[in-house]
Scaffold this motif. Structure first.
Motif, PDB file in Angstrom:
ATOM      1  N   LEU A  82       0.823  -1.216   0.000  1.00  0.00           N
ATOM      2  CA  LEU A  82       0.000   0.000   0.000  1.00  0.00           C
ATOM      3  C   LEU A  82       0.850   1.256   0.000  1.00  0.00           C
ATOM      4  O   LEU A  82       0.569   2.210  -0.735  1.00  0.00           O
ATOM      5  CB  LEU A  82      -0.956  -0.009   1.189  1.00  0.00           C
ATOM      6  N   ALA A  83       1.896   1.294   0.818  1.00  0.00           N
ATOM      7  CA  ALA A  83       2.778   2.467   0.844  1.00  0.00           C
ATOM      8  C   ALA A  83       3.453   2.648  -0.511  1.00  0.00           C
ATOM      9  O   ALA A  83       3.555   3.772  -1.019  1.00  0.00           O
ATOM     10  CB  ALA A  83       3.817   2.322   1.956  1.00  0.00           C
ATOM     11  N   GLY A  84       3.881   1.534  -1.118  1.00  0.00           N
ATOM     12  CA  GLY A  84       4.495   1.595  -2.435  1.00  0.00           C
ATOM     13  C   GLY A  84       3.528   2.007  -3.529  1.00  0.00           C
ATOM     14  O   GLY A  84       3.931   2.541  -4.557  1.00  0.00           O
ATOM     15  N   GLY A  85       2.237   1.752  -3.303  1.00  0.00           N
ATOM     16  CA  GLY A  85       1.209   2.098  -4.284  1.00  0.00           C
ATOM     17  C   GLY A  85       0.617   3.481  -4.098  1.00  0.00           C
ATOM     18  O   GLY A  85      -0.314   3.859  -4.797  1.00  0.00           O
ATOM     19  N   GLY A  86       1.135   4.237  -3.133  1.00  0.00           N
ATOM     20  CA  GLY A  86       0.689   5.613  -2.958  1.00  0.00           C
ATOM     21  C   GLY A  86      -0.417   5.828  -1.949  1.00  0.00           C
ATOM     22  O   GLY A  86      -0.941   6.934  -1.834  1.00  0.00           O
ATOM     23  N   ALA A  87      -0.793   4.799  -1.188  1.00  0.00           N
ATOM     24  CA  ALA A  87      -1.828   4.983  -0.163  1.00  0.00           C
ATOM     25  C   ALA A  87      -1.309   5.916   0.929  1.00  0.00           C
ATOM     26  O   ALA A  87      -0.116   5.930   1.236  1.00  0.00           O
ATOM     27  CB  ALA A  87      -2.225   3.643   0.452  1.00  0.00           C
ATOM     28  N   THR A  88      -2.207   6.673   1.526  1.00  0.00           N
ATOM     29  CA  THR A  88      -1.856   7.523   2.653  1.00  0.00           C
ATOM     30  C   THR A  88      -1.819   6.664   3.906  1.00  0.00           C
ATOM     31  O   THR A  88      -2.855   6.221   4.396  1.00  0.00           O
ATOM     32  CB  THR A  88      -2.896   8.659   2.827  1.00  0.00           C
ATOM     33  N   VAL A  89      -0.617   6.412   4.393  1.00  0.00           N
ATOM     34  CA  VAL A  89      -0.444   5.610   5.601  1.00  0.00           C
ATOM     35  C   VAL A  89      -0.465   6.549   6.797  1.00  0.00           C
ATOM     36  O   VAL A  89       0.385   7.424   6.938  1.00  0.00           O
ATOM     37  CB  VAL A  89       0.873   4.807   5.568  1.00  0.00           C
ATOM     38  N   LEU A  90      -1.476   6.388   7.650  1.00  0.00           N
ATOM     39  CA  LEU A  90      -1.595   7.212   8.846  1.00  0.00           C
ATOM     40  C   LEU A  90      -0.718   6.690   9.969  1.00  0.00           C
ATOM     41  O   LEU A  90      -0.208   7.461  10.782  1.00  0.00           O
ATOM     42  CB  LEU A  90      -3.051   7.270   9.308  1.00  0.00           C
ATOM     43  N   ARG A  91      -0.564   5.352  10.012  1.00  0.00           N
ATOM     44  CA  ARG A  91       0.271   4.728  11.036  1.00  0.00           C
ATOM     45  C   ARG A  91       0.715   3.364  10.548  1.00  0.00           C
ATOM     46  O   ARG A  91      -0.110   2.560  10.128  1.00  0.00           O
ATOM     47  CB  ARG A  91      -0.506   4.585  12.340  1.00  0.00           C
ATOM     48  N   PRO A  92       2.023   3.085  10.566  1.00  0.00           N
ATOM     49  CA  PRO A  92       2.496   1.775  10.116  1.00  0.00           C
ATOM     50  C   PRO A  92       2.072   0.671  11.079  1.00  0.00           C
ATOM     51  O   PRO A  92       1.596   0.948  12.186  1.00  0.00           O
ATOM     52  CB  PRO A  92       4.020   1.939  10.085  1.00  0.00           C
ATOM     53  N   PRO A  93       2.260  -0.590  10.685  1.00  0.00           N
ATOM     54  CA  PRO A  93       1.824  -1.707  11.523  1.00  0.00           C
ATOM     55  C   PRO A  93       2.517  -1.728  12.885  1.00  0.00           C
ATOM     56  O   PRO A  93       3.695  -1.427  12.995  1.00  0.00           O
ATOM     57  CB  PRO A  93       2.237  -2.949  10.724  1.00  0.00           C
ATOM     58  N   ARG A  94       1.726  -2.114  13.882  1.00  0.00           N
ATOM     59  CA  ARG A  94       2.292  -2.373  15.209  1.00  0.00           C
ATOM     60  C   ARG A  94       1.330  -3.283  15.968  1.00  0.00           C
ATOM     61  O   ARG A  94       0.118  -3.274  15.724  1.00  0.00           O
ATOM     62  CB  ARG A  94       2.581  -1.099  15.976  1.00  0.00           C
ATOM     63  N   GLN A  95       1.906  -4.035  16.875  1.00  0.00           N
ATOM     64  CA  GLN A  95       1.093  -4.923  17.715  1.00  0.00           C
ATOM     65  C   GLN A  95       0.422  -4.078  18.790  1.00  0.00           C
ATOM     66  O   GLN A  95       1.072  -3.308  19.496  1.00  0.00           O
ATOM     67  CB  GLN A  95       1.967  -5.990  18.365  1.00  0.00           C
ATOM     68  N   GLU A  96      -0.895  -4.222  18.895  1.00  0.00           N
ATOM     69  CA  GLU A  96      -1.662  -3.472  19.883  1.00  0.00           C
ATOM     70  C   GLU A  96      -1.721  -4.243  21.194  1.00  0.00           C
ATOM     71  O   GLU A  96      -1.528  -5.462  21.208  1.00  0.00           O
ATOM     72  CB  GLU A  96      -3.085  -3.237  19.356  1.00  0.00           C
ATOM     73  N   PRO A  97      -2.023  -3.552  22.316  1.00  0.00           N
ATOM     74  CA  PRO A  97      -2.136  -4.238  23.608  1.00  0.00           C
ATOM     75  C   PRO A  97      -3.177  -5.361  23.598  1.00  0.00           C
ATOM     76  O   PRO A  97      -3.066  -6.312  24.370  1.00  0.00           O
ATOM     77  CB  PRO A  97      -2.527  -3.125  24.579  1.00  0.00           C
ATOM     78  N   TRP A  98      -4.183  -5.277  22.724  1.00  0.00           N
ATOM     79  CA  TRP A  98      -5.229  -6.304  22.648  1.00  0.00           C
ATOM     80  C   TRP A  98      -4.822  -7.448  21.725  1.00  0.00           C
ATOM     81  O   TRP A  98      -5.599  -8.353  21.460  1.00  0.00           O
ATOM     82  CB  TRP A  98      -6.568  -5.716  22.220  1.00  0.00           C
ATOM     83  N   GLY A  99      -3.580  -7.432  21.210  1.00  0.00           N
ATOM     84  CA  GLY A  99      -3.035  -8.563  20.485  1.00  0.00           C
ATOM     85  C   GLY A  99      -3.096  -8.508  18.975  1.00  0.00           C
ATOM     86  O   GLY A  99      -2.427  -9.294  18.308  1.00  0.00           O
ATOM     87  N   LEU A 100      -3.876  -7.631  18.401  1.00  0.00           N
ATOM     88  CA  LEU A 100      -3.961  -7.528  16.946  1.00  0.00           C
ATOM     89  C   LEU A 100      -2.794  -6.698  16.413  1.00  0.00           C
ATOM     90  O   LEU A 100      -2.275  -5.823  17.112  1.00  0.00           O
ATOM     91  CB  LEU A 100      -5.279  -6.875  16.532  1.00  0.00           C
ATOM     92  N   VAL A 101      -2.391  -6.962  15.179  1.00  0.00           N
ATOM     93  CA  VAL A 101      -1.381  -6.147  14.514  1.00  0.00           C
ATOM     94  C   VAL A 101      -2.144  -5.240  13.557  1.00  0.00           C
ATOM     95  O   VAL A 101      -2.807  -5.717  12.639  1.00  0.00           O
ATOM     96  CB  VAL A 101      -0.352  -7.019  13.755  1.00  0.00           C
ATOM     97  N   GLU A 102      -2.088  -3.928  13.809  1.00  0.00           N
ATOM     98  CA  GLU A 102      -2.893  -2.975  13.045  1.00  0.00           C
ATOM     99  C   GLU A 102      -2.031  -1.910  12.397  1.00  0.00           C
ATOM    100  O   GLU A 102      -1.031  -1.475  12.953  1.00  0.00           O
ATOM    101  CB  GLU A 102      -3.908  -2.272  13.959  1.00  0.00           C
TER     102      GLU A 102
END
Length: 130
Positions: A82-102
C-alpha cells in the motif's frame, strides 16, 4: 425480528473516480458488480464477508466517525504494498495491547481504514471447544 439477507456499506465520495481508483487499484479490491454509467456509476467491491459500494457523489466527505476494518493475512506485506502504491499511511503496523497487529490508512476523502492481522494465537482465531 428483521431477517437480513445481505448488507453493504455505501460511500458517497466527493470525487467518485478518485475513490474508485483508490479502492480498485491502490487497495486492489475485487469488483462484485457495477451499475449505471458515467462518473456517478456504482461500483460494489468485495470486502471479505461484506461489500463496499461506491456510487453517487457528495459535496462533503463521509461522516468523520466512519471507519473501515479490513482483515488481511499479513499486515506488514500489505503495508509495503500500500505504501508503495501511494496509499496515505496514517500509522504503520504495530502490535496493539489487545493482540492484533494494526496499521491505519486513509482513502481520498479521509475515511480511516484499519488494516489488521489477527495472529494465529489470538482469541479471535483460537476458540477452545469449537
Amino acid at each position: 425480528m428483521v431477517h437480513v439477507l445481505g448488507s453493504r456499506m455505501l460511500l458517497r465520495p466527493t470525487d467518485p473516480e478518485r475513490t474508485r481508483a483508490f479502492y480498485g487499484t491502490t487497495l486492489g479490491l475485487a469488483v462484485y458488480r457495477e451499475f449505471g454509467t458515467g462518473p456517478r456509476r456504482g461500483t460494489v467491491y468485495f470486502l471479505g464477508g461484506g461489500f463496499l459500494e461506491v456510487s453517487g457523489q457528495s459535496d462533503t466527505p463521509p461522516a468523520p466517525g466512519l471507519e473501515l476494518w479490513l482483515q488481511v493475512p499479513d499486515v506488514r506485506a500489505a503495508h509495503e504494498e500500500l505504501a508503495g502504491g501511494g496509499a496515505t499511511v496514517l500509522r504503520p503496523p504495530r502490535q496493539e495491547p489487545w493482540g492484533l497487529v494494526e496499521m491505519w490508512i486513509a482513502d481520498p476523502d479521509g475515511v480511516r481504514i484499519c488494516v489488521v492481522e489477527v495472529p494465529a494465537d489470538h482469541p479471535l482465531r483460537y476458540r477452545p471447544g469449537i
